[in-house]
Design a protein around this motif. Structure first.
Motif, PDB file in Angstrom:
ATOM      1  N   ALA A 213      -7.629  11.162  -0.484  1.00  0.00           N
ATOM      2  CA  ALA A 213      -8.387  11.355   0.750  1.00  0.00           C
ATOM      3  C   ALA A 213      -8.958  10.039   1.272  1.00  0.00           C
ATOM      4  O   ALA A 213      -9.118   9.864   2.487  1.00  0.00           O
ATOM      5  CB  ALA A 213      -9.520  12.358   0.509  1.00  0.00           C
ATOM      6  N   ALA A 214      -9.260   9.118   0.361  1.00  0.00           N
ATOM      7  CA  ALA A 214      -9.761   7.815   0.799  1.00  0.00           C
ATOM      8  C   ALA A 214      -8.742   7.087   1.664  1.00  0.00           C
ATOM      9  O   ALA A 214      -9.105   6.348   2.588  1.00  0.00           O
ATOM     10  CB  ALA A 214     -10.132   6.962  -0.418  1.00  0.00           C
ATOM     11  N   TYR A 215      -7.460   7.295   1.392  1.00  0.00           N
ATOM     12  CA  TYR A 215      -6.429   6.690   2.234  1.00  0.00           C
ATOM     13  C   TYR A 215      -6.336   7.394   3.581  1.00  0.00           C
ATOM     14  O   TYR A 215      -6.376   6.748   4.638  1.00  0.00           O
ATOM     15  CB  TYR A 215      -5.073   6.749   1.530  1.00  0.00           C
ATOM     16  N   SER A 216      -6.208   8.719   3.583  1.00  0.00           N
ATOM     17  CA  SER A 216      -5.942   9.425   4.837  1.00  0.00           C
ATOM     18  C   SER A 216      -7.172   9.553   5.728  1.00  0.00           C
ATOM     19  O   SER A 216      -7.047   9.780   6.932  1.00  0.00           O
ATOM     20  CB  SER A 216      -5.384  10.820   4.544  1.00  0.00           C
ATOM     21  N   LEU A 217      -8.371   9.405   5.163  1.00  0.00           N
ATOM     22  CA  LEU A 217      -9.594   9.544   5.954  1.00  0.00           C
ATOM     23  C   LEU A 217     -10.329   8.225   6.160  1.00  0.00           C
ATOM     24  O   LEU A 217     -11.385   8.204   6.778  1.00  0.00           O
ATOM     25  CB  LEU A 217     -10.543  10.544   5.280  1.00  0.00           C
ATOM     26  N   ASP A 218      -9.749   7.135   5.648  1.00  0.00           N
ATOM     27  CA  ASP A 218     -10.456   5.865   5.810  1.00  0.00           C
ATOM     28  C   ASP A 218      -9.498   4.687   5.905  1.00  0.00           C
ATOM     29  O   ASP A 218      -9.223   4.198   6.997  1.00  0.00           O
ATOM     30  CB  ASP A 218     -11.436   5.677   4.649  1.00  0.00           C
ATOM     31  N   PHE A 219      -8.938   4.249   4.800  1.00  0.00           N
ATOM     32  CA  PHE A 219      -8.258   2.965   4.763  1.00  0.00           C
ATOM     33  C   PHE A 219      -6.882   2.980   5.408  1.00  0.00           C
ATOM     34  O   PHE A 219      -6.401   1.947   5.868  1.00  0.00           O
ATOM     35  CB  PHE A 219      -8.188   2.480   3.314  1.00  0.00           C
ATOM     36  N   LYS A 220      -6.231   4.133   5.418  1.00  0.00           N
ATOM     37  CA  LYS A 220      -4.984   4.307   6.182  1.00  0.00           C
ATOM     38  C   LYS A 220      -5.134   5.596   6.965  1.00  0.00           C
ATOM     39  O   LYS A 220      -4.394   6.556   6.760  1.00  0.00           O
ATOM     40  CB  LYS A 220      -3.778   4.368   5.247  1.00  0.00           C
ATOM     41  N   ALA A 221      -6.121   5.610   7.848  1.00  0.00           N
ATOM     42  CA  ALA A 221      -6.550   6.843   8.502  1.00  0.00           C
ATOM     43  C   ALA A 221      -5.394   7.567   9.173  1.00  0.00           C
ATOM     44  O   ALA A 221      -4.582   6.969   9.888  1.00  0.00           O
ATOM     45  CB  ALA A 221      -7.638   6.529   9.525  1.00  0.00           C
ATOM     46  N   GLY A 222      -5.316   8.878   8.923  1.00  0.00           N
ATOM     47  CA  GLY A 222      -4.266   9.707   9.479  1.00  0.00           C
ATOM     48  C   GLY A 222      -3.324  10.183   8.399  1.00  0.00           C
ATOM     49  O   GLY A 222      -3.548   9.989   7.194  1.00  0.00           O
ATOM     50  N   TRP A 223      -2.272  10.840   8.813  1.00  0.00           N
ATOM     51  CA  TRP A 223      -1.283  11.326   7.855  1.00  0.00           C
ATOM     52  C   TRP A 223       0.114  11.055   8.383  1.00  0.00           C
ATOM     53  O   TRP A 223       0.387  11.188   9.576  1.00  0.00           O
ATOM     54  CB  TRP A 223      -1.450  12.822   7.605  1.00  0.00           C
ATOM     55  N   SER A 224       1.004  10.659   7.476  1.00  0.00           N
ATOM     56  CA  SER A 224       2.403  10.458   7.807  1.00  0.00           C
ATOM     57  C   SER A 224       3.228  10.727   6.550  1.00  0.00           C
ATOM     58  O   SER A 224       2.677  10.843   5.452  1.00  0.00           O
ATOM     59  CB  SER A 224       2.653   9.035   8.320  1.00  0.00           C
ATOM     60  N   HIS A 225       4.519  10.830   6.725  1.00  0.00           N
ATOM     61  CA  HIS A 225       5.415  11.100   5.597  1.00  0.00           C
ATOM     62  C   HIS A 225       5.275  10.008   4.541  1.00  0.00           C
ATOM     63  O   HIS A 225       5.312   8.825   4.840  1.00  0.00           O
ATOM     64  CB  HIS A 225       6.854  11.174   6.103  1.00  0.00           C
ATOM     65  N   ARG A 226       5.088  10.410   3.275  1.00  0.00           N
ATOM     66  CA  ARG A 226       4.920   9.488   2.150  1.00  0.00           C
ATOM     67  C   ARG A 226       3.781   8.506   2.412  1.00  0.00           C
ATOM     68  O   ARG A 226       3.915   7.291   2.208  1.00  0.00           O
ATOM     69  CB  ARG A 226       6.227   8.726   1.895  1.00  0.00           C
ATOM     70  N   HIS A 227       2.656   9.024   2.820  1.00  0.00           N
ATOM     71  CA  HIS A 227       1.549   8.202   3.298  1.00  0.00           C
ATOM     72  C   HIS A 227       1.021   7.245   2.228  1.00  0.00           C
ATOM     73  O   HIS A 227       0.620   6.124   2.544  1.00  0.00           O
ATOM     74  CB  HIS A 227       0.418   9.120   3.776  1.00  0.00           C
ATOM     75  N   THR A 228       0.986   7.680   0.984  1.00  0.00           N
ATOM     76  CA  THR A 228       0.451   6.836  -0.089  1.00  0.00           C
ATOM     77  C   THR A 228       1.535   6.453  -1.099  1.00  0.00           C
ATOM     78  O   THR A 228       1.231   6.198  -2.266  1.00  0.00           O
ATOM     79  CB  THR A 228      -0.687   7.561  -0.830  1.00  0.00           C
ATOM     80  N   ALA A 229       2.774   6.430  -0.665  1.00  0.00           N
ATOM     81  CA  ALA A 229       3.892   6.195  -1.585  1.00  0.00           C
ATOM     82  C   ALA A 229       3.713   4.900  -2.373  1.00  0.00           C
ATOM     83  O   ALA A 229       3.454   3.837  -1.803  1.00  0.00           O
ATOM     84  CB  ALA A 229       5.203   6.160  -0.807  1.00  0.00           C
ATOM     85  N   GLY A 230       3.838   4.997  -3.673  1.00  0.00           N
ATOM     86  CA  GLY A 230       3.755   3.838  -4.550  1.00  0.00           C
ATOM     87  C   GLY A 230       2.397   3.595  -5.157  1.00  0.00           C
ATOM     88  O   GLY A 230       2.290   3.020  -6.247  1.00  0.00           O
ATOM     89  N   TYR A 231       1.339   4.035  -4.491  1.00  0.00           N
ATOM     90  CA  TYR A 231      -0.003   3.712  -4.967  1.00  0.00           C
ATOM     91  C   TYR A 231      -0.384   4.490  -6.222  1.00  0.00           C
ATOM     92  O   TYR A 231      -1.172   4.001  -7.044  1.00  0.00           O
ATOM     93  CB  TYR A 231      -1.027   3.957  -3.859  1.00  0.00           C
TER      94      TYR A 231
END
Length: 347
Positions: A213-231
């Protein structure tokens, strides 16, 4: 005067780089500390990659639907804990391979996030607001670096400190580490091994969910396919790099953040180099560092140093896993009887 101005500009750029790296690595801090707690209890949760991705999608969807960022983080934490519960049931209670269960879940959750997250792709949504800390933000150097960010960053400081205090300064933390090192001995002392491991797995999973959620709601705000891939895989690698220690894991996350920020600057400075090189460079460098610290090369190289310098270096990069990591309890048919006999003799 001109030289001083250049030095001032360079210092400001460096400070900006470090502040960006600190903020960008915060989700990895949550995930790495969560996985550290889980693995300290003797459980391998390889679902982090998929769990983080699914939690990022669920957290964004919940925040968008309710208009509340807090609801998004709560939903993401619950999602991460739910995925971890499957790992606990399969790996702890059913005695299946924790690696196999986690790996299958990683792929399943990643694909599930793409299927369920289709309606939310590139849809604007709520984000975590910035919240600098008065007084502290004005402290030279430290203030702009540490205290001009948002609650997630400040929460990561507290999380690392609390995880260290819990593991190394409390009886419960000692019990958790004992379960990960010598579960039979811990059982003989009255510990309920499966309960401790289940609790650590659920807490670690919830922290991985918060990282998503920290990615999609802050540091990479939003959602996309494979949004956090690799992390998620990087978080798992950082746990090993950090020697299964929360503070060192956090430092590993910050190192990855610095490498990512440096790659971004390199992309601006060298536009002729393909962007893909800079995109994968932090991952490749992190793997190289992990290989250096885990393959024995560092130990052999440190033999050239005086013993006074060699010992602190090896201690700082020690990556010895818990002795019972990944082993179900009881590990064999006679372990339960032996532990019961030890328990009776202890009484």
């Amino acid at each position: 005067m001109e030289g001083a101005a250049l030095m001032s500009d360079g210092g400001a750029e460096l400070l900006s780089l470090l502040a960006t790296a600190l903020a960008a690595s915060t989700p990895l801090v949550y995930a790495a500390v969560g996985e550290t707690l889980t693995e300290r209890a003797g459980v391998i949760n390889l679902s982090a990659e998929g769990a983080m991705m699914l939690s990022a999608m669920v957290g964004f969807a919940a925040a968008l639907s309710t208009g509340s960022v807090l609801a998004g983080f709560a939903a993401a934490a619950a999602t991460g804990a739910l995925v971890a519960l499957v790992v606990a049931i399969g790996g702890i209670y059913l005695g299946r391979s924790q690696i196999a269960v986690g790996f299958v879940l990683a792929m399943l959750c990643a694909d599930l996030s793409s299927v369920l997250g289709g309606p939310y792709v590139r849809v604007p949504g709520p984000t975590v607001p910035a919240a600098s800390i008065p007084v502290l933000r004005d402290v030279p150097l430290v203030g702009p670096l540490l205290f001009q960010s948002d609650p997630l960053v400040y929460g990561s400081y507290v999380l690392v400190a609390c995880a260290w205090l819990f593991l190394y300064r409390t009886r419960a933390g000692l019990l958790l580490r004992a379960v990960g090192e010598q579960p039979a001995a811990a059982h003989a002392r009255g510990a309920h091994v499966t309960r401790v491991r289940t609790a650590a797995t659920l807490v670690g999973g919830a922290l991985v969910g918060l990282a998503g959620a920290a990615y999609s709601l802050d540091f990479k705000a939003g959602w996309s396919h494979r949004h956090t891939a690799g992390y998620g895989w990087i978080a798992l690698a950082i746990v090993i790099f950090g020697g299964f220690h929360p503070v060192r894991a956090a430092l590993g996350a910050y190192l990855f953040g610095v490498l990512s920020s440096a790659a971004s600057l390199g992309q601006s400075a060298l536009p002729s180099v393909p962007t893909q090189v800079f995109s994968v460079a932090p991952f490749a460098l992190m793997i190289a560092v992990l290989g250096l610290t885990s393959s024995g090369l560092l130990e052999r190289a440190s033999a050239l140093l005086p013993s006074a310098a060699r010992r602190p270096l090896l201690r700082a990069f020690d990556a010895t896993p818990p002795a019972a990591l990944g082993q179900p309890y009881p590990a064999d048919d006679g372990a339960e009887e032996r532990s019961r006999g030890m328990d009776q003799r202890a009484r």
